[in-house]
Motif scaffolding. Structure first.
Motif, mmCIF file in Angstrom:
data_model
loop_
_atom_site.group_PDB
_atom_site.id
_atom_site.type_symbol
_atom_site.label_atom_id
_atom_site.label_comp_id
_atom_site.label_asym_id
_atom_site.label_seq_id
_atom_site.Cartn_x
_atom_site.Cartn_y
_atom_site.Cartn_z
ATOM 1 N N THR A 1 0.822 -1.206 0.000
ATOM 2 C CA THR A 1 0.000 0.000 0.000
ATOM 3 C C THR A 1 0.858 1.258 0.000
ATOM 4 O O THR A 1 0.600 2.209 -0.754
ATOM 5 N N GLY A 2 1.900 1.274 0.848
ATOM 6 C CA GLY A 2 2.786 2.438 0.902
ATOM 7 C C GLY A 2 3.550 2.653 -0.388
ATOM 8 O O GLY A 2 3.665 3.783 -0.884
ATOM 9 N N GLY A 3 4.072 1.572 -0.957
ATOM 10 C CA GLY A 3 4.853 1.679 -2.187
ATOM 11 C C GLY A 3 4.036 2.190 -3.360
ATOM 12 O O GLY A 3 4.491 3.058 -4.127
ATOM 13 N N LEU A 4 2.802 1.698 -3.513
ATOM 14 C CA LEU A 4 1.963 2.157 -4.623
ATOM 15 C C LEU A 4 1.484 3.596 -4.413
ATOM 16 O O LEU A 4 1.271 4.335 -5.383
ATOM 17 N N GLY A 5 1.347 4.011 -3.147
ATOM 18 C CA GLY A 5 0.994 5.401 -2.888
ATOM 19 C C GLY A 5 2.084 6.354 -3.348
ATOM 20 O O GLY A 5 1.808 7.402 -3.953
ATOM 21 N N VAL A 6 3.333 5.996 -3.082
ATOM 22 C CA VAL A 6 4.456 6.822 -3.530
ATOM 23 C C VAL A 6 4.512 6.868 -5.054
ATOM 24 O O VAL A 6 4.732 7.928 -5.661
ATOM 25 N N LEU A 7 4.291 5.732 -5.704
ATOM 26 C CA LEU A 7 4.301 5.687 -7.165
ATOM 27 C C LEU A 7 3.210 6.582 -7.754
ATOM 28 O O LEU A 7 3.429 7.269 -8.759
ATOM 29 N N ALA A 8 2.030 6.581 -7.132
ATOM 30 C CA ALA A 8 0.940 7.425 -7.618
ATOM 31 C C ALA A 8 1.329 8.901 -7.587
ATOM 32 O O ALA A 8 1.025 9.656 -8.524
ATOM 33 N N LEU A 9 2.004 9.327 -6.525
ATOM 34 C CA LEU A 9 2.450 10.724 -6.434
ATOM 35 C C LEU A 9 3.457 11.055 -7.539
ATOM 36 O O LEU A 9 3.398 12.129 -8.153
ATOM 37 N N VAL A 10 4.371 10.139 -7.802
ATOM 38 C CA VAL A 10 5.364 10.358 -8.856
ATOM 39 C C VAL A 10 4.681 10.502 -10.215
ATOM 40 O O VAL A 10 5.009 11.395 -11.012
ATOM 41 N N LEU A 11 3.704 9.627 -10.489
ATOM 42 C CA LEU A 11 3.014 9.675 -11.778
ATOM 43 C C LEU A 11 2.165 10.937 -11.920
ATOM 44 O O LEU A 11 1.921 11.401 -13.037
ATOM 45 N N TRP A 12 1.711 11.497 -10.811
ATOM 46 C CA TRP A 12 0.955 12.743 -10.899
ATOM 47 C C TRP A 12 1.863 13.905 -11.281
ATOM 48 O O TRP A 12 1.553 14.670 -12.189
ATOM 49 N N PHE A 13 2.990 14.032 -10.611
ATOM 50 C CA PHE A 13 3.870 15.166 -10.890
ATOM 51 C C PHE A 13 4.553 15.043 -12.254
ATOM 52 O O PHE A 13 4.989 16.040 -12.823
ATOM 53 N N ALA A 14 4.652 13.828 -12.777
ATOM 54 C CA ALA A 14 5.302 13.625 -14.082
ATOM 55 C C ALA A 14 4.300 13.512 -15.222
ATOM 56 O O ALA A 14 4.669 13.128 -16.338
ATOM 57 N N ARG A 15 3.037 13.882 -14.972
ATOM 58 C CA ARG A 15 1.976 13.618 -15.939
ATOM 59 C C ARG A 15 2.208 14.305 -17.288
ATOM 60 O O ARG A 15 2.045 13.671 -18.343
ATOM 61 N N ASP A 16 2.575 15.582 -17.270
ATOM 62 C CA ASP A 16 2.749 16.299 -18.544
ATOM 63 C C ASP A 16 3.860 15.689 -19.380
ATOM 64 O O ASP A 16 3.722 15.525 -20.603
ATOM 65 N N LEU A 17 4.964 15.346 -18.732
ATOM 66 C CA LEU A 17 6.087 14.736 -19.440
ATOM 67 C C LEU A 17 5.694 13.392 -20.036
ATOM 68 O O LEU A 17 5.975 13.102 -21.204
ATOM 69 N N ILE A 18 5.006 12.573 -19.233
ATOM 70 C CA ILE A 18 4.651 11.223 -19.679
ATOM 71 C C ILE A 18 3.708 11.272 -20.870
ATOM 72 O O ILE A 18 3.952 10.657 -21.923
ATOM 73 N N PHE A 19 2.609 12.028 -20.737
ATOM 74 C CA PHE A 19 1.583 11.989 -21.779
ATOM 75 C C PHE A 19 1.991 12.760 -23.038
ATOM 76 O O PHE A 19 1.573 12.406 -24.137
ATOM 77 N N SER A 20 2.819 13.769 -22.877
ATOM 78 C CA SER A 20 3.313 14.450 -24.077
ATOM 79 C C SER A 20 4.255 13.541 -24.850
ATOM 80 O O SER A 20 4.269 13.550 -26.086
ATOM 81 N N GLN A 21 5.039 12.740 -24.127
ATOM 82 C CA GLN A 21 5.925 11.789 -24.796
ATOM 83 C C GLN A 21 5.134 10.682 -25.495
ATOM 84 O O GLN A 21 5.588 10.117 -26.492
ATOM 85 N N LEU A 22 3.947 10.379 -24.977
ATOM 86 C CA LEU A 22 3.107 9.369 -25.613
ATOM 87 C C LEU A 22 2.416 9.905 -26.867
ATOM 88 O O LEU A 22 1.825 9.131 -27.626
ATOM 89 N N GLY A 23 2.452 11.234 -27.062
ATOM 90 C CA GLY A 23 1.884 11.809 -28.271
ATOM 91 C C GLY A 23 0.652 12.646 -28.056
ATOM 92 O O GLY A 23 0.016 13.075 -29.034
ATOM 93 N N ALA A 24 0.268 12.910 -26.781
ATOM 94 C CA ALA A 24 -0.913 13.728 -26.515
ATOM 95 C C ALA A 24 -0.615 15.200 -26.814
ATOM 96 O O ALA A 24 0.428 15.721 -26.414
ATOM 97 N N ASN A 25 -1.555 15.875 -27.503
ATOM 98 C CA ASN A 25 -1.378 17.299 -27.771
ATOM 99 C C ASN A 25 -1.923 18.122 -26.598
ATOM 100 O O ASN A 25 -2.452 17.573 -25.625
ATOM 101 N N GLN A 26 -1.829 19.433 -26.685
ATOM 102 C CA GLN A 26 -2.217 20.294 -25.562
ATOM 103 C C GLN A 26 -3.709 20.182 -25.250
ATOM 104 O O GLN A 26 -4.104 20.186 -24.077
#
Length: 428
Positions: free
Chosen positions: A79-104
């Motif tokens: 539970t603790g480990g996945l909570g930390v991962l969720a926070l990381v994925l939130w703060f990195a959202r713009d980088l991740i989805f723009s790299q996947l090809g999402a436009n503005q």
């Protein structure tokens, strides 16, 4: 477990169908989040594989107290480990989805949805770790029942929060995630009450247990997590490739991904229920039973996936019409269904080989098979399909990759079992 998986994946498919009626762009925005969600699921499944293997082996060897300590560790650590991962994925959202090809414009739709969906993913991980405890003790009824219950709740709440009902306003794409958060929260309350009735947890000597179990846990969890992370990473790469063909292609691919997981319900049910059973046999050194169980599982997966895949290929136009709103998305989805779904018979064999190999203390072999399936067989074939520029060519490429992966995994597993001496204890 197959019934539970069907309900869980069925609501996700219907969820995507509801979103498709909001338009192609909201569906594309949701589709961009699928591989990242699968990334979280891959990590939780990798942790669950390791814990289920250790707990089931401890039970098979008669080490009841140790199995209780391991149960406590998975709930707290996971539970603790996945909570930390969720926070990381939130703060990195713009980088991740723009790299996947999402436009503005698509990113603007993803951000409010992703905030709530990450909470849903974390709650789903907590449920999964609870399910793991029950499966390790050979109780699949409780996880299966709760999967059905949370899925029905989600199905009932989806149209309310997406489109609105009376005084309740509709939240559009974000409403789909809100419905999931509510249904998973109710499931967690029920799971906690049910778990409190079992004597499967212990807080005694946890520090000593951590020292004792860290090495065997990492031996299984490390390769298992890498194996489980490969599919979402490959899915992210495939989404990035397909994004070059436009939002309609991404939307069709996203719907097909939902169909893929639902069509694999029997295989996924077996990958959840088979490893603890194999772990008990492994702890007891019963290799003839291990052989029998694995071959029965392979036969069940092959027959089901072929029958379901052929049926879906015939019904593809009607299925696509029911799931997708735009005609271009429907056309792409028809091609994907007709070629890809029958090939999941071989994909299912590969998935079962990976799952069984982890339970039989062959984690590195499982990792290598997963890598070869995705990055040697699947992605290169999909890339060739994208190069031809049509959804039909992509579907044919994916079919070729799945067939090659299944044959490779089957041959490898037969060779591995052929080298085992049935008179030698499994723990040796």
């Amino acid at each position: 477990m197959a019934i539970g998986v069907l309900s869980l994946l069925g609501f996700q498919l219907v969820d995507a169908a509801f979103v498709s009626h909001l338009g192609t762009q909201p569906l594309a925005a949701q589709s961009f989040t699928f591989p990242v969600t699968f990334l979280m699921i891959g990590i939780q499944v990798g942790l669950g594989i390791a814990i289920a293997a250790l707990i089931s082996r401890a039970i098979g060897a008669g080490e009841t107290e140790r199995s209780r300590r391991l149960g406590s560790l998975v709930l707290v650590g996971g539970t603790g480990g996945l909570g930390v991962l969720a926070l990381v994925l939130w703060f990195a959202r713009d980088l991740i989805f723009s790299q996947l090809g999402a436009n503005q414009a698509t990113l603007a739709l993803i951000t409010p949805y992703w905030a709530v969906q990450l909470v849903a993913n974390w709650l789903g991980a907590m449920l999964y770790f609870g399910y793991t405890l029950f499966r390790a003790h050979n109780n699949t009824k409780v996880p299966g029942t709760l999967m059905v219950l949370t899925s029905l709740l989600n199905l009932a709440l989806d149209p309310v929060f997406i489109f609105g009902l009376g005084p309740i306003p509709g939240f559009g794409l974000q409403g789909a995630a809100i419905a999931t958060v509510i249904s998973f929260s109710i499931g967690l309350v029920i799971l906690g009450l049910r778990l409190a009735r079992e004597n499967w947890l212990s807080l005694d000597d946890l520090a000593a247990e951590i020292q004792r179990s860290t090495r065997p846990f990492l031996t299984i969890a490390g390769p298992a997590m890498i194996s489980q992370l490969m599919p979402p990473l490959a899915a992210m790469a495939a989404t990035g490739l397909i994004a070059s063909l436009g939002d309609q292609a991404v939307a069709a691919w996203g719907l097909q991904s939902r169909l893929e997981t639902m069509s694999l319900m029997v295989v996924l049910g077996l990958t959840m229920s088979l490893p603890p059973w194999l772990g008990h046999c492994y702890g007891a050194g019963n290799w003839p039973r291990i052989r029998a169980l694995t071959y029965i599982a392979f036969q069940a997966a092959l027959v089901w996936q072929l029958a379901f895949g052929i049926g879906m290929a015939i019904a593809a136009p009607w299925v696509a019409e029911g799931l997708a709103g735009a005609a271009a998305v429907q056309d792409g989805l028809v091609s994907l269904i007709r070629f890809m779904l029958p090939s999941y018979a071989l994909l299912g064999i590969c998935m079962l080989v990976v799952s069984a190999s982890n339970a039989l203390n062959w984690p590195f072999r499982a990792m290598i098979i997963s890598f070869a399936r995705l990055f040697v067989c699947y992605l290169p074939c999909v890339a060739l399909g994208v190069a031809y520029g049509t959804m039909t060519s992509i579907a044919i490429g994916a079919l070729a990759g799945n067939v090659a992966a299944g044959l490779m995994a089957w041959i490898t597993f037969r060779i591995s079992l052929g080298r085992v001496d049935d008179t030698r204890p499994a723990s040796a």
